[in-house]
Design an enzyme around this catalytic site. Structure first.
Site, PDB file in Angstrom:
ATOM      1  CG  ASP A   1      -1.773   1.183   1.372  1.00 12.63           C
ATOM      2  OD1 ASP A   1      -2.375   1.579   0.352  1.00 12.63           O
ATOM      3  OD2 ASP A   1      -1.887   1.731   2.488  1.00 12.63           O
TER       4      ASP A   1
ATOM      5  CG  ASP B   1      -2.077   7.473   0.212  1.00  8.42           C
ATOM      6  OD1 ASP B   1      -1.213   8.309  -0.102  1.00  8.42           O
ATOM      7  OD2 ASP B   1      -3.065   7.215  -0.505  1.00  8.42           O
TER       8      ASP B   1
ATOM      9  CE  LYS C   1     -45.325   6.913   5.035  1.00 10.40           C
ATOM     10  NZ  LYS C   1     -46.408   6.899   4.027  1.00 10.40           N
TER      11      LYS C   1
ATOM     12  CG  ASP D   1     -48.785   2.608  -1.957  1.00 10.13           C
ATOM     13  OD1 ASP D   1     -48.409   3.261  -0.958  1.00 10.13           O
ATOM     14  OD2 ASP D   1     -48.253   2.707  -3.074  1.00 10.13           O
TER      15      ASP D   1
END
Lengths: 258, 258
Positions: free
Chosen positions: B23, B25, B172, B197
């Site tokens: 790696d 950084d 909700k 619904d």
């Protein structure tokens, strides 16, 4: 239980309740089409002395907009709340240009992310044959200051939520990034070392692929994290095989070992 | 195991491996500061015949940028990949205006969502005393056309990911929306009907609060969903107490029942 309402049970249903809460979209209207009988029902329930509330998650209209809408369809709804801003009109969905030749959506760190970009990505992803890739799911970028810089994972979270699809994630700690270099260079995992500073990306990446992992303490992880790790019994995926203060120390040890 | 690298084990570590993946950084640099010894180590490993790869999730630099960076610090890294776009410079974090008086971050549907807004929200949320609210977590908005309109839940997902915090969601099916009207109007849940619904918002909302729930089939849910529901044994939270074709039919039944 999930009982159909019929002439047998409707009276007791109405009598037993004093309050009716309605969702709006899909229940009272599919705007601009009002559901037949919707106003009848509201007026009927009101006449029977019932309290009525409208509870919608659609926050793109103001209370005044809703009050006017109800008045227009023939029901006098009082409003009681602060206003919420309305700017849904800003997106004209029929003007969105979509290309049916798209076969892959790649979500990456994007400093110019926008609602329209997420909309386009999610819409392309409706077609199941469109591949969904994420460059990585890093939640934030390392910074030295007080600001949290959202990472590619924040952009990806928005696209994932809107599309309802799960991406294949290319970056560490996920497998694809390893497969690319393994296949290209014919690497042997048991003879490969991964050196990294971040447990949940670098070390997990190496461990997931069966590499030997070395943690350095010059970046995201410090000595006290290592001490916590040593006592950790449960999740082994983020525990490195080795750790060292930094790559400089490793260079020195290698030099001295000759 | 999590073993410190020492002069005792370093030789076998180097001998047993032919490939080292780094790696960048936090490992080789905290740019612009190169970690002391980093270049030494890379050159040493190269001299020992080891293969070296750099695997970073930081996609904000091009391959050329990285090749130049390695050359600048004294290591000759070959590049092998297509370029990725670079625009991290577009955000000057020291120019971001943050207000320490902020006590609450509310994430809502925002057609003008942007990287900078997510950055500001996540940065404010670093302070644990700042309240984190979401208006709702609807993943998308109902539309009649071919476009997927991201909902407030897509915006909220980005802020949640970047901040690493969990919001209190007002809409909700969550409880706060009920508490507001219950407290204001002193409602009795056992005497209250929720008509909706959508199973995962409206019906779950009513069921969660102990209301009587009625599903209508004029919106997001159709008859075949109801048949599936009736056979569903596990999750009961989305199953309505009653269903009916639409509010018009309910009005008619109530009228006829007089």
């Amino acid at each position: 239980m999930c009982e159909q309402i019929t002439d047998k049970n409707v009276s007791s249903l109405v009598e037993k309740h004093d309050t009716f809460i309605f969702d709006c979209d899909g229940v009272l209207w599919n705007w601009p089409h009002v559901i037949p009988g919707a106003v009848d029902l509201l007026n009927k329930l009101t006449a029977l002395g019932k309290q009525i509330f409208f509870v919608t998650n659609n926050s793109t209209k103001t209370q005044d907009d809703y009050a006017k809408r109800f008045a227009d369809i023939g029901f006098n709804a009082a409003k009681k709340a602060d206003q919420v801003p309305s700017d849904l009109q800003a997106i004209k969905t029929d003007e969105v240009q979509l290309d049916s030749d798209i076969t892959c959506v790649i979500s990456a760190l994007d400093l110019h992310m926008s609602y329209l970009k997420v909309l386009k990505a999610a819409t392309h992803l409706k077609r199941k044959e469109v591949l969904f890739l994420g460059t990585n799911d890093d939640a934030s970028l390392p910074t030295n200051d007080e600001v949290v810089m959202p990472g590619a994972g924040a952009v990806l979270a928005a696209v994932t939520a809107a599309s309802g699809r799960l991406p294949t994630i290319l970056g560490k700690p996920h497998t694809p990034m390893w497969k690319v270099i393994q296949d290209e260079f014919n690497l042997n995992p048991t003879k490969t070392v991964m050196v990294g500073d971040r447990l949940e990306t670098d070390i997990a990446f190496g461990n997931n692929q069966g590499l030997t992992t070395i943690l350095v303490l010059t970046g995201a992880t410090n000595e006290s994290h290592v001490n916590e790790l040593k006592e950790q019994k449960t999740d082994k995926s983020n525990i490195p095989n080795f750790y060292i203060s930094g790559v400089g120390k490793l260079a020195q040890l290698i030099n001295d070992s000759k």
